[in-house]
Design a protein around this motif. Structure first.
Motif, PDB file in Angstrom:
ATOM      1  N   VAL A  86       0.829  -1.201   0.000  1.00 41.30           N
ATOM      2  CA  VAL A  86       0.000   0.000   0.000  1.00 41.30           C
ATOM      3  C   VAL A  86       0.865   1.254   0.000  1.00 41.30           C
ATOM      4  N   ALA A  87       0.283   2.311  -0.521  1.00 37.15           N
ATOM      5  CA  ALA A  87       0.834   3.658  -0.369  1.00 37.15           C
ATOM      6  C   ALA A  87      -0.341   4.568  -0.086  1.00 37.15           C
ATOM      7  N   GLY A  88      -0.155   5.491   0.847  1.00 38.49           N
ATOM      8  CA  GLY A  88      -1.278   6.361   1.197  1.00 38.49           C
ATOM      9  C   GLY A  88      -0.917   7.367   2.255  1.00 38.49           C
ATOM     10  N   GLU A  89      -1.935   7.811   2.986  1.00 35.48           N
ATOM     11  CA  GLU A  89      -1.757   8.846   3.998  1.00 35.48           C
ATOM     12  C   GLU A  89      -2.157   8.315   5.369  1.00 35.48           C
ATOM     13  N   VAL A  90      -1.419   8.724   6.384  1.00 31.48           N
ATOM     14  CA  VAL A  90      -1.743   8.324   7.746  1.00 31.48           C
ATOM     15  C   VAL A  90      -3.043   9.001   8.171  1.00 31.48           C
ATOM     16  N   GLU A  91      -4.011   8.199   8.603  1.00 26.35           N
ATOM     17  CA  GLU A  91      -5.299   8.705   9.063  1.00 26.35           C
ATOM     18  C   GLU A  91      -5.323   8.847  10.582  1.00 26.35           C
ATOM     19  N   ALA A  92      -4.733   7.865  11.281  1.00 25.69           N
ATOM     20  CA  ALA A  92      -4.689   7.875  12.743  1.00 25.69           C
ATOM     21  C   ALA A  92      -3.560   6.967  13.195  1.00 25.69           C
ATOM     22  N   VAL A  93      -3.119   7.155  14.451  1.00 24.36           N
ATOM     23  CA  VAL A  93      -2.012   6.345  14.974  1.00 24.36           C
ATOM     24  C   VAL A  93      -2.372   5.812  16.356  1.00 24.36           C
ATOM     25  N   GLY A  94      -1.788   4.648  16.691  1.00 24.87           N
ATOM     26  CA  GLY A  94      -1.940   4.093  18.032  1.00 24.87           C
ATOM     27  C   GLY A  94      -1.110   4.873  19.038  1.00 24.87           C
ATOM     28  N   LYS A  95      -1.376   4.660  20.320  1.00 23.99           N
ATOM     29  CA  LYS A  95      -0.752   5.487  21.356  1.00 23.99           C
ATOM     30  C   LYS A  95       0.752   5.274  21.481  1.00 23.99           C
ATOM     31  N   ASP A  96       1.272   4.132  21.000  1.00 28.31           N
ATOM     32  CA  ASP A  96       2.708   3.873  21.104  1.00 28.31           C
ATOM     33  C   ASP A  96       3.487   4.267  19.858  1.00 28.31           C
ATOM     34  N   VAL A  97       2.804   4.780  18.858  1.00 33.57           N
ATOM     35  CA  VAL A  97       3.467   5.164  17.606  1.00 33.57           C
ATOM     36  C   VAL A  97       4.138   6.522  17.793  1.00 33.57           C
ATOM     37  N   THR A  98       5.414   6.595  17.432  1.00 36.79           N
ATOM     38  CA  THR A  98       6.188   7.817  17.662  1.00 36.79           C
ATOM     39  C   THR A  98       6.708   8.484  16.386  1.00 36.79           C
ATOM     40  N   GLU A  99       6.774   7.732  15.278  1.00 32.74           N
ATOM     41  CA  GLU A  99       7.439   8.254  14.075  1.00 32.74           C
ATOM     42  C   GLU A  99       6.476   8.813  13.027  1.00 32.74           C
ATOM     43  N   PHE A 100       5.178   8.629  13.227  1.00 30.89           N
ATOM     44  CA  PHE A 100       4.223   9.055  12.206  1.00 30.89           C
ATOM     45  C   PHE A 100       3.069   9.821  12.826  1.00 30.89           C
TER      46      PHE A 100
END
Length: 328
Positions: A75-89
């Motif tokens: 896939v290629a796309g855009e970040v819509e939401a992130v989990g609480k432990d995600v730090t780079e996006f």
């Protein structure tokens, strides 16, 4: 969200466009709004549940029905939401990833360790062509093939998705590259940097008398013994694909070659990107090759999202030069 869902094994028409719940990212996951995906043999092998012997194995596609309901490994796309432990996006970031499943949908959750920033020079469609195919080529050339500058490389199946990346990566590593393909793709393979091109409709590379330090076997058109004959005494054969019956292919070809490893002087290896643990790092490495101009995706055809079954059907024909991508 809309997704193509696979409820039972079968032909491309078994993929049904369906409304399903949009997933929510776990603590270590990123929810990606899919802008593009790609279609490749990995998808339709899972769609048909082949090779059938794989259904009997732990971690296989499922004995009587698919374990994976939504296919699509890239896939290629855009970040819509992130989990609480995600730090780079963060939401809005453009990314590309190899989730291994879920790409045939409008949204997919991907582990942070399986995605990276999208190469700025590529469109979403081009970026979606990269992860699995180029990742496989990187494993074959760098990790399993242990390629060194000045060595001679033979890429059997040089015009396909993996092959077009393998030719470019081998050149980037400073090798002398020979690509094997059909007549209609010789100019393409030569344009990717191949020093020599063998048209398999006119000559058999196994009978040429040439010797190579590394052979990347994507087409699986020759037996293991024939492949070993073109290697130097300490050469390496890396298996990517193969042909055979519905029961064994392509696993049968790979296993027969790997089984000969202990009895020959050459090294036999398999490039299995699905089980690779370094997806993010490999995506970053591939981005470096793309951004400095040493590698670019080759796109054969692009389909709209609604025509994913047609894209899969075309992939099954086995004639694509480069990658097949889908705009979501």
């Amino acid at each position: 969200m809309k997704a193509f869902v696979l409820r039972s094994y079968g032909p491309p028409d078994a993929l049904r466009l369906t409304e399903i719940d949009r997933p929510s990212p776990r603590d270590d996951e990123v929810l990606v709004r899919v802008r593009a995906t790609s279609v490749q043999p990995y998808d339709w092998h899972l769609m048909r549940g082949e090779p059938i012997i794989a259904r009997l194995m732990g971690g296989g596609p499922g004995l009587v029905k698919p374990k994976i309901a939504v296919l699509g490994a890239d896939v290629a796309g855009e970040v819509e939401a992130v989990g609480k432990d995600v730090t780079e996006f963060a939401p809005g970031d453009e990314v590309f990833a190899m989730p291994k499943e879920g790409g045939f949908s409008e949204y997919v959750c991907v582990k942070e360790s399986d995605l990276a920033p999208k190469p700025a020079s590529l469109s979403f469609e081009q970026a979606a062509a990269v992860p699995l195919a180029a990742g496989t080529a990187l494993l074959a050339i760098r990790d399993q093939g242990r390629l060194q500058p000045g060595q001679r490389v033979l890429v059997n199946g040089a015009s396909g998705g993996v092959g077009t990346f393998a030719v470019q990566l081998a050149k980037a590593f400073g090798a002398h590259v020979t690509g094997v393909c059909s007549t209609r793709n010789t100019d393409l393979v030569r344009s990717l940097g191949a020093d020599e091109v063998v048209d398999y409709t006119k000559e058999d590379f196994a009978l040429s008398g040439e010797r190579y330090d590394l052979m990347v076997d994507i087409a699986g058109s020759h037996s293991g013994s024939a492949c070993r004959r073109v290697l130097t005494r300490k050469g390496i054969l890396v298996v990517v694909g193969g042909r055979g019956s519905r029961w064994l292919q392509p696993a049968g070809h790979a296993f027969s070659i790997l089984a000969s490893g202990p009895f020959v002087s050459q090294r036999m290896a398999l490039a299995d990107v699905i089980r690779c643990k370094d997806t993010k790092r490999n995506l970053v490495t591939l981005t470096e090759y793309i951004e400095d101009g040493r590698m670019t995706p080759v796109i054969d055809r692009s389909y709209p999202f609604a025509e994913i079954p047609a894209a899969v059907r075309y992939s099954e024909e086995g004639h694509a030069a480069g990658k097949i991508v889908v705009t979501v």
